[in-house]
Design an enzyme around this catalytic site. Structure first.
Site, PDB file in Angstrom:
ATOM      1  N   LYS A  36       0.835  -1.093  -0.179  1.00 11.67           N
ATOM      2  CA  LYS A  36      -0.086  -0.013  -0.109  1.00 11.67           C
ATOM      3  C   LYS A  36       0.890   1.098   0.175  1.00 11.67           C
ATOM      4  O   LYS A  36       1.751   1.444   0.737  1.00 11.67           O
ATOM      5  CB  LYS A  36      -0.955   0.081   1.296  1.00 11.67           C
ATOM      6  CG  LYS A  36      -1.987  -1.313   1.314  1.00 11.67           C
ATOM      7  CD  LYS A  36      -3.171  -0.764   2.244  1.00 11.67           C
ATOM      8  CE  LYS A  36      -2.677  -0.798   3.670  1.00 11.67           C
ATOM      9  NZ  LYS A  36      -3.704  -0.757   4.598  1.00 11.67           N
ATOM     10  N   THR A  37       0.511   2.230  -0.747  1.00 12.01           N
ATOM     11  CA  THR A  37       1.213   3.550  -0.871  1.00 12.01           C
ATOM     12  C   THR A  37       0.195   4.534  -1.227  1.00 12.01           C
ATOM     13  O   THR A  37      -0.646   4.420  -1.894  1.00 12.01           O
ATOM     14  CB  THR A  37       2.310   3.251  -1.673  1.00 12.01           C
ATOM     15  OG1 THR A  37       3.265   4.621  -1.697  1.00 12.01           O
ATOM     16  CG2 THR A  37       1.980   3.191  -3.065  1.00 12.01           C
ATOM     17  N   HIS A  38       0.584   5.839  -0.902  1.00  9.69           N
ATOM     18  CA  HIS A  38      -0.151   7.056  -1.043  1.00  9.69           C
ATOM     19  C   HIS A  38       0.799   7.796  -2.031  1.00  9.69           C
ATOM     20  O   HIS A  38       0.300   9.162  -2.590  1.00  9.69           O
ATOM     21  CB  HIS A  38      -0.505   7.856  -0.042  1.00  9.69           C
ATOM     22  CG  HIS A  38      -1.402   7.140   0.984  1.00  9.69           C
ATOM     23  ND1 HIS A  38      -2.736   6.824   0.632  1.00  9.69           N
ATOM     24  CD2 HIS A  38      -1.453   6.898   2.286  1.00  9.69           C
ATOM     25  CE1 HIS A  38      -3.363   6.289   1.728  1.00  9.69           C
ATOM     26  NE2 HIS A  38      -2.497   6.213   2.672  1.00  9.69           N
ATOM     27  N   ARG A  42     -11.391   9.202  -5.457  1.00 11.69           N
ATOM     28  CA  ARG A  42     -12.584   9.772  -4.709  1.00 11.69           C
ATOM     29  C   ARG A  42     -12.863  11.122  -5.123  1.00 11.69           C
ATOM     30  O   ARG A  42     -11.747  11.896  -5.478  1.00 11.69           O
ATOM     31  CB  ARG A  42     -12.275   9.670  -3.226  1.00 11.69           C
ATOM     32  CG  ARG A  42     -13.817   9.838  -2.459  1.00 11.69           C
ATOM     33  CD  ARG A  42     -13.682   9.635  -1.153  1.00 11.69           C
ATOM     34  NE  ARG A  42     -14.982   9.792  -0.415  1.00 11.69           N
ATOM     35  CZ  ARG A  42     -15.067   9.478   0.999  1.00 11.69           C
ATOM     36  NH1 ARG A  42     -13.848   9.328   1.627  1.00 11.69           N
ATOM     37  NH2 ARG A  42     -16.226   9.668   1.536  1.00 11.69           N
ATOM     38  N   TYR A  94     -14.606   5.468  -5.744  1.00 11.78           N
ATOM     39  CA  TYR A  94     -15.379   5.230  -4.537  1.00 11.78           C
ATOM     40  C   TYR A  94     -16.717   5.333  -4.781  1.00 11.78           C
ATOM     41  O   TYR A  94     -17.559   4.574  -4.124  1.00 11.78           O
ATOM     42  CB  TYR A  94     -14.726   6.229  -3.364  1.00 11.78           C
ATOM     43  CG  TYR A  94     -15.208   6.029  -2.099  1.00 11.78           C
ATOM     44  CD1 TYR A  94     -14.952   5.107  -1.086  1.00 11.78           C
ATOM     45  CD2 TYR A  94     -16.571   6.856  -1.585  1.00 11.78           C
ATOM     46  CE1 TYR A  94     -15.534   4.897   0.182  1.00 11.78           C
ATOM     47  CE2 TYR A  94     -17.024   6.491  -0.331  1.00 11.78           C
ATOM     48  CZ  TYR A  94     -16.283   5.497   0.691  1.00 11.78           C
ATOM     49  OH  TYR A  94     -16.997   5.303   1.718  1.00 11.78           O
ATOM     50  N   ARG A 141     -15.113   6.783   9.065  1.00 15.26           N
ATOM     51  CA  ARG A 141     -15.889   7.739   9.693  1.00 15.26           C
ATOM     52  C   ARG A 141     -17.432   7.929   9.175  1.00 15.26           C
ATOM     53  O   ARG A 141     -18.210   6.873   9.744  1.00 15.26           O
ATOM     54  CB  ARG A 141     -15.454   9.178   9.370  1.00 15.26           C
ATOM     55  CG  ARG A 141     -15.857  10.291  10.346  1.00 15.26           C
ATOM     56  CD  ARG A 141     -15.140  11.527   9.781  1.00 15.26           C
ATOM     57  NE  ARG A 141     -15.270  11.911   8.586  1.00 15.26           N
ATOM     58  CZ  ARG A 141     -16.341  12.992   8.196  1.00 15.26           C
ATOM     59  NH1 ARG A 141     -17.117  13.414   9.285  1.00 15.26           N
ATOM     60  NH2 ARG A 141     -16.404  13.290   6.955  1.00 15.26           N
ATOM     61  N   GLY A 162     -18.158   7.286   5.460  1.00 17.02           N
ATOM     62  CA  GLY A 162     -18.202   6.509   4.330  1.00 17.02           C
ATOM     63  C   GLY A 162     -19.344   6.891   3.383  1.00 17.02           C
ATOM     64  O   GLY A 162     -19.792   5.836   2.703  1.00 17.02           O
TER      65      GLY A 162
END
Length: 216
Positions: free
Chosen positions: A31-33, A57, A123, A179, A181
């Site tokens: 995983k990475t941003h 998103r 999303y 939170r 969603g």
């Protein structure tokens, strides 16, 4: 084991994600941003059987989500920091947030939209029809699942079920991740002026690129 993004050291961890990941046997979930220029070649230029998911998103809900997430993480680290939403929203447009300008980030990865190693998932689409999204992922991974299994995966991946699962995590920051969603929560934060500024910004950045979003 979830080691978190490779570029980060979680508040509850002692080592950054990339070191913890190196200790794990293959196959692994990475995983990475990170934006494309800083991502490892194995992710930005995948080869052979490597599969890369790029979740996206809409920028308005992303800004609101990041605002609340950042404050939660600061509290977890016991930082006495708060930023007014008005300042944070302007920082977001200016790219003065972690990982820089969000639209530039999207555009960097969008260069690979025709590369079969990549799957782009919105999303908003997943919220609208989660089962279809699961089927898309399964096809991308070249996995065969019966309809009952697909339905079970979709049910397990609903926001409410994932929130319940995360609430029982041993990792504090994971418990703080979910939170609301929902799509369109930005309406509870944005002033008319902020909404107009965001519209102008992302249309200038993303207009004509093929990247479009639903905002409610």
């Amino acid at each position: 084991m979830d080691v978190g993004p490779i570029e980060m050291t979680r508040p509850s961890a002692t080592l950054p994600g990339y070191i913890r990941l190196a200790e794990m046997p293959s196959p692994r979930l990475v995983k990475t941003h990170l934006p494309v220029p800083f991502a490892p070649p194995g992710i930005s230029k995948p080869q052979k059987k490597v599969k890369v998911f790029v979740p996206m998103r809409n920028p308005k809900d992303t800004a609101v989500s990041l605002y609340h997430y950042a404050h939660n993480m600061w509290q977890l680290r016991d930082f006495k920091v708060t930023i007014p939403w008005e300042q944070f929203a302007q920082n977001f447009i200016n790219g003065n947030v972690p990982y820089g300008d969000y639209c530039d980030h999207l555009l960097g990865w969008w260069q690979m939209c025709d590369d079969p190693h990549f799957l782009f998932l919105k999303y908003e689409d997943m919220k609208r029809d989660l089962l279809s999204a699961v089927k898309t992922v399964v096809a991308f991974l070249d996995v065969e699942l019966e309809e009952s299994a697909l339905t079970a995966v979709a049910e397990a991946c609903t926001f409410d079920n994932m929130k319940t699962e995360m609430a029982n995590s041993e990792i504090p920051e994971i418990r703080l991740l979910p939170r609301k969603g929902i799509v369109g929560d930005w309406k509870n934060m944005f002033s008319p002026e902020q909404n107009k500024a965001f519209d102008t910004w992302y249309e200038k950045k993303l207009g004509g690129t093929g990247i479009t979003f639903d905002f409610e």
